[in-house]
Design a protein around this motif. Structure first.
Motif, mmCIF file in Angstrom:
data_model
loop_
_atom_site.group_PDB
_atom_site.id
_atom_site.type_symbol
_atom_site.label_atom_id
_atom_site.label_comp_id
_atom_site.label_asym_id
_atom_site.label_seq_id
_atom_site.Cartn_x
_atom_site.Cartn_y
_atom_site.Cartn_z
ATOM 1 N N ASP A 192 0.842 -1.191 0.000
ATOM 2 C CA ASP A 192 0.000 0.000 0.000
ATOM 3 C C ASP A 192 0.878 1.243 0.000
ATOM 4 O O ASP A 192 2.101 1.170 -0.150
ATOM 5 N N ILE A 193 0.276 2.410 0.186
ATOM 6 C CA ILE A 193 1.017 3.661 0.087
ATOM 7 C C ILE A 193 2.073 3.787 1.180
ATOM 8 O O ILE A 193 3.051 4.519 1.043
ATOM 9 N N GLU A 194 1.904 3.051 2.288
ATOM 10 C CA GLU A 194 2.889 3.067 3.357
ATOM 11 C C GLU A 194 3.896 1.932 3.235
ATOM 12 O O GLU A 194 4.665 1.676 4.143
ATOM 13 N N LEU A 195 3.856 1.236 2.092
ATOM 14 C CA LEU A 195 4.800 0.169 1.764
ATOM 15 C C LEU A 195 4.691 -1.018 2.709
ATOM 16 O O LEU A 195 5.674 -1.711 2.972
ATOM 17 N N ASP A 196 3.497 -1.272 3.216
ATOM 18 C CA ASP A 196 3.260 -2.498 3.975
ATOM 19 C C ASP A 196 3.023 -3.622 2.984
ATOM 20 O O ASP A 196 2.046 -3.603 2.228
ATOM 21 N N ARG A 197 3.918 -4.596 2.977
ATOM 22 C CA ARG A 197 3.861 -5.687 2.009
ATOM 23 C C ARG A 197 2.819 -6.721 2.440
ATOM 24 O O ARG A 197 2.800 -7.163 3.586
ATOM 25 N N VAL A 198 1.967 -7.099 1.499
ATOM 26 C CA VAL A 198 0.962 -8.134 1.726
ATOM 27 C C VAL A 198 1.139 -9.189 0.645
ATOM 28 O O VAL A 198 1.161 -8.864 -0.543
ATOM 29 N N GLU A 199 1.277 -10.442 1.036
ATOM 30 C CA GLU A 199 1.487 -11.519 0.074
ATOM 31 C C GLU A 199 0.219 -12.353 -0.093
ATOM 32 O O GLU A 199 -0.562 -12.508 0.839
ATOM 33 N N GLY A 200 0.040 -12.874 -1.291
ATOM 34 C CA GLY A 200 -1.092 -13.753 -1.552
ATOM 35 C C GLY A 200 -2.335 -13.062 -2.063
ATOM 36 O O GLY A 200 -3.399 -13.666 -2.128
#
Length: 213
Positions: A192-200
């Motif tokens: 997201d815009i805060e660079l929180d990585r989400v996988e899958g």
């Protein structure tokens, strides 16, 4: 009349009163791309592929033909897979020792049915060392595109060194442009815009690549 035909018709009408000498023309742009970056031996190319796959958070394994069935069985067991999705042309010996129920790829299966499958095992068309990318083209050992995107766990077998190339241009030379291709660089991930990585989100959360020597 298609949209393409309407647009081309407008272009022709706009150029109808323009003399040939005044008409704009397209000049070919030279594309002198490097076919690969640096010179590497076959072994070094395979090592680069393994490094870049791992850098993209894929889990890399190595096996020979005798070890492959037991390795796949172990990976499925560690995952706790109860069902494994199998493309129609997958070599049967790859899953000779596997315990989970085999679900064969069928056009009638809905996305909801595929989502209940724990794992999928496929081959690949080509693997690119410089980008850490594996490419599937819908061949019999890979199946339809969605079977590699819906299950949460993907085991992909890459034949080494036959299916490994250094660069994207070399990969494109091997691919049939008329076939649908899926380019995979690590597990599915987004930020997201805060660079929180989400996988899958858009595909498997876990990608395991077996380099089959």
């Amino acid at each position: 009349m298609s949209s393409r035909e309407r647009i081309l018709g407008r272009v022709r009408r706009a150029l109808a009163d323009v003399t040939p000498d005044d008409r704009p023309y397209a000049e070919a742009v030279p594309r002198e791309y490097l076919r690969e970056h640096g010179e590497r031996s076959v072994a070094q190319t395979v090592e680069l592929l393994a490094e870049n796959l791992a850098d993209y958070r894929a889990v890399v394994h190595r096996a020979d033909a005798a070890e492959l069935p037991l390795l796949i069985t172990r990976l499925l067991a560690e995952r706790g897979s109860r069902e494994v999705l199998v493309p129609a042309g997958l070599p049967p010996q790859w899953l000779a020792a596997a315990g989970p129920v085999r679900v064969h790829d069928r056009a009638a299966d809905t996305a909801q049915r595929l989502d209940r499958v724990d794992s999928v095992v496929t081959g690949c068309a080509v693997a690119i060392a410089e980008t850490g990318t594996i490419v599937l083209d819908g061949s019999p050992d890979q199946g339809r595109r969605r079977i590699s995107l819906v299950p949460d766990h993907h085991i992909c077998v890459v034949r080494v060194p036959d299916q490994v190339v250094s660069s994207v241009p070399q990969a494109l030379e091997r691919l049939d442009p008329a076939r649908p291709s899926t380019w995979i660089s690590g597990p599915s991930a987004t930020s997201d815009i805060e660079l929180d990585r989400v996988e899958g989100v858009h595909g498997p959360r876990t990608l395991e690549v077996i380099l089959l020597g």
